[in-house]
Design a protein around this motif. Sequence first.
Motif, short mmCIF file in Angstrom:
data_model
loop_
_atom_site.label_atom_id
_atom_site.label_comp_id
_atom_site.label_asym_id
_atom_site.label_seq_id
_atom_site.Cartn_x
_atom_site.Cartn_y
_atom_site.Cartn_z
N ASN A 440 21.86 20.08 26.06
CA ASN A 440 21.59 20.49 24.68
C ASN A 440 20.37 21.42 24.75
O ASN A 440 19.27 20.96 25.03
N PRO A 441 20.55 22.72 24.51
CA PRO A 441 19.42 23.63 24.70
C PRO A 441 18.33 23.53 23.65
O PRO A 441 17.29 24.17 23.78
N ASN A 442 18.54 22.74 22.60
CA ASN A 442 17.50 22.56 21.59
C ASN A 442 16.41 21.66 22.16
O ASN A 442 16.65 20.48 22.44
N ALA A 443 15.23 22.20 22.36
CA ALA A 443 14.19 21.52 23.11
C ALA A 443 13.13 20.91 22.20
O ALA A 443 12.87 21.39 21.09
N ASP A 444 12.52 19.85 22.71
CA ASP A 444 11.26 19.38 22.16
C ASP A 444 10.24 20.47 22.50
O ASP A 444 9.91 20.68 23.67
N LEU A 445 9.76 21.17 21.49
CA LEU A 445 9.00 22.39 21.73
C LEU A 445 7.60 22.15 22.28
O LEU A 445 6.90 23.10 22.62
N LYS A 446 7.19 20.89 22.40
CA LYS A 446 5.89 20.66 23.03
C LYS A 446 5.89 21.14 24.48
O LYS A 446 4.84 21.50 25.03
N TYR A 447 7.08 21.17 25.10
CA TYR A 447 7.14 21.58 26.50
C TYR A 447 6.88 23.07 26.67
O TYR A 447 6.73 23.54 27.80
N ARG A 448 6.84 23.81 25.57
CA ARG A 448 6.47 25.23 25.67
C ARG A 448 4.98 25.42 25.86
O ARG A 448 4.53 26.51 26.23
N GLN A 449 4.19 24.42 25.59
CA GLN A 449 2.74 24.60 25.58
C GLN A 449 2.17 24.43 26.97
O GLN A 449 2.43 23.44 27.67
N VAL A 450 1.38 25.40 27.41
CA VAL A 450 0.79 25.34 28.74
C VAL A 450 -0.40 24.38 28.73
O VAL A 450 -0.92 24.01 27.68
N GLU A 451 -0.82 23.98 29.94
CA GLU A 451 -2.04 23.16 30.08
C GLU A 451 -2.94 23.80 31.13
O GLU A 451 -2.46 24.36 32.13
N LEU A 452 -4.24 23.72 30.89
CA LEU A 452 -5.23 24.37 31.73
C LEU A 452 -6.21 23.32 32.26
O LEU A 452 -6.71 22.49 31.50
N ARG A 453 -6.50 23.38 33.55
CA ARG A 453 -7.46 22.45 34.18
C ARG A 453 -8.66 23.24 34.66
O ARG A 453 -8.53 24.17 35.46
N ASP A 454 -9.85 22.87 34.16
CA ASP A 454 -11.05 23.63 34.50
C ASP A 454 -11.64 23.17 35.83
O ASP A 454 -11.08 22.29 36.51
N ALA A 455 -12.77 23.74 36.21
CA ALA A 455 -13.38 23.46 37.50
C ALA A 455 -13.83 22.01 37.64
O ALA A 455 -13.99 21.50 38.75
N GLU A 456 -14.03 21.33 36.51
CA GLU A 456 -14.44 19.93 36.54
C GLU A 456 -13.26 18.97 36.49
O GLU A 456 -13.43 17.75 36.47
N GLY A 457 -12.04 19.51 36.43
CA GLY A 457 -10.86 18.67 36.42
C GLY A 457 -10.38 18.25 35.04
O GLY A 457 -9.47 17.42 34.94
N LYS A 458 -10.93 18.83 33.98
CA LYS A 458 -10.52 18.47 32.62
C LYS A 458 -9.37 19.36 32.18
O LYS A 458 -9.40 20.58 32.34
N TRP A 459 -8.35 18.73 31.57
CA TRP A 459 -7.19 19.45 31.07
C TRP A 459 -7.30 19.72 29.58
O TRP A 459 -7.87 18.91 28.83
N GLN A 460 -6.75 20.84 29.15
CA GLN A 460 -6.62 21.11 27.72
C GLN A 460 -5.37 21.94 27.48
O GLN A 460 -4.95 22.74 28.32
#
Length: 628
Positions: A440-460
Amino acid sequence: MSRHRPSRLLAACLLAPAVLVAVPATAQARPAHDHASPNAAQTFTAEQVQAEVDPGEAKALGAEHAEAHARARLGLRAVGEYPQSTRTARLKELTDTQARINAGFDASAFGAFKEYFPSPDFAAHVAMLPTGKVLLFSFERIETNPQKEPAPTDTIGAENAGRAFVWDPAKGTGADAFKKVTPPTVVMPDGLNIARPAPFFCAGHSFLPNGMLGVFGGNLGGNGGSGAKLSLVFDPWTETWAQNQDMATGRWYPSVVTGADGRQLIMSGQSELGWGTPTPIVERFPALSRPVPYAKTDVPRNQPVERFKADAPFTRDYPHLFSLRDGQVYAFGRQAAEQWVFDPVAETRSDLPARPDGTMRNYGSAVPLPGGWEGPNSALILGGDHDDPGTYRFSDGKWTADRARAFGRTQDDTLILPDGTLFTVNGAYDIRDYGNGAYNPNADLKYRQVELRDAEGKWQLGPVQRLPRGYHSNAVVMPDGRIMVTGDELQQLANNPDITSDRNGTIEIYEPAYLHKGPRPALDQVPQQALGYDSRFTVTTSTPDQVQRAVLLSPTTATHAVNTSQRHLELRIKARAGNTLTLQAPPSAAAAVPGWYMLFLLDANGVPSTAQWVQLAPDALRSATALK
């Protein structure tokens, strides 16, 4: 049942011959319910038409009339049960929501998605080549309905074929920027004796020290996924393929890693007997009797793959393999208990502690974490479980829980960026499941959002990409520091603005935050001969006051969330004199496996220069004439 059984078109034609008029070979047939633009040309090659011709129709109606029926069937299948109007509306909705959501993200803090354009390939496999171009390869589709399987996994014969293209970013994003590089023609051992481009999709791959890509395994076809014994090399310098001797066993979904000795280890995958027969055999390329290729002109061709002494009894495919700074190959399996380390010299396998989550993790990503100038000595396992956002770090012989991401996802791609931070893009609920059931190609759109990990290991969480991309999604870091995002044939088919075109793939470009923080440093010249380990070398820059760091980043090649080639190293800046910097290369091949790397200069804010390519090679194999 034969695909060429008497068709409804034939039955209708026999009952009312005037209904279907014979179409000349140069015309295009378009089914009445095709919702594509009236001006969209729907063309099929002579080979496609002949493969579709029903022998019974040809005998009853004649060749020309049978070809008309064949074109009509191809046209009907091109639209399938998924109308063009739905594809167009989906893409518009995703485009509109992306713009609306991303307006709330400051590009200097979160980066930005900038370009989206069509591609001629689904890009289930990608490789960032040392020429600055990108290799994309996958399969010839057998289905355009995104609610069905488009890959010929269970198909034998001519339809089970591979395809490949090279994208040259310097030529832009139009059709002329893509060059078809068809793999070698092979006859697969499926009993049909039909030649076709090698079906190398669902293979494993890594780079050889001369910048060529070794590709192993693929799809034999049938029985739920049967492994091919294919052993191929792509030469980026001539943009051609070479075939080597078959492996000892078929492999469907294997992993491949390049070790400190420049040789590749090939593990896992379903054998030629089909799904449910994972092979424990480990193989090595090139064989010890053959030299490791370092020169651009040294193309492995018809060379053997040899048996490695130790086995790798993985029960799940595509393990994560990394050669870390001790020169050992660490193999992180998807099953929690299947964690091993291999000694490439002694050809032995030793146990590692079980991953502490205790579960089977499906296709998720992993990276060897940056380890300064000495090379990586730890790895981070991410994704693969939609219920677990946790990340798990292996270092110094033990596992620790690292900082979790916002939510669990499978099929994600996590990259090391030039500044040493991590970037996660793509993802889904599970295989072929975007959150609303399989296919079913209709997606939970949260999976479109990228995540970034900084030099201290924190994700946002960061901005959203255009398409949700799950199974067979991919991403690579480009020499200009941008990220190319591609893959996932189901989403590409579900959002195609013209399914009748021959550009059914898509590429999206993400600009990390460092490209929105001011002017870049400049890297003007680098050595034109290979660099020796621990040697000192000079580069020139017209912005010496901006430069605070020098970094090597390996080009990556990825599929199924597996990227064994990633590596990030700091280079020691030993001296400065005007526009010249003296840098010191990594200390050994264990710290940085031999091969081609992108060299970046960075300022205090992590803004990178555009990279230049350099090659690392042992002293005994370095010379300007042999390697450049």
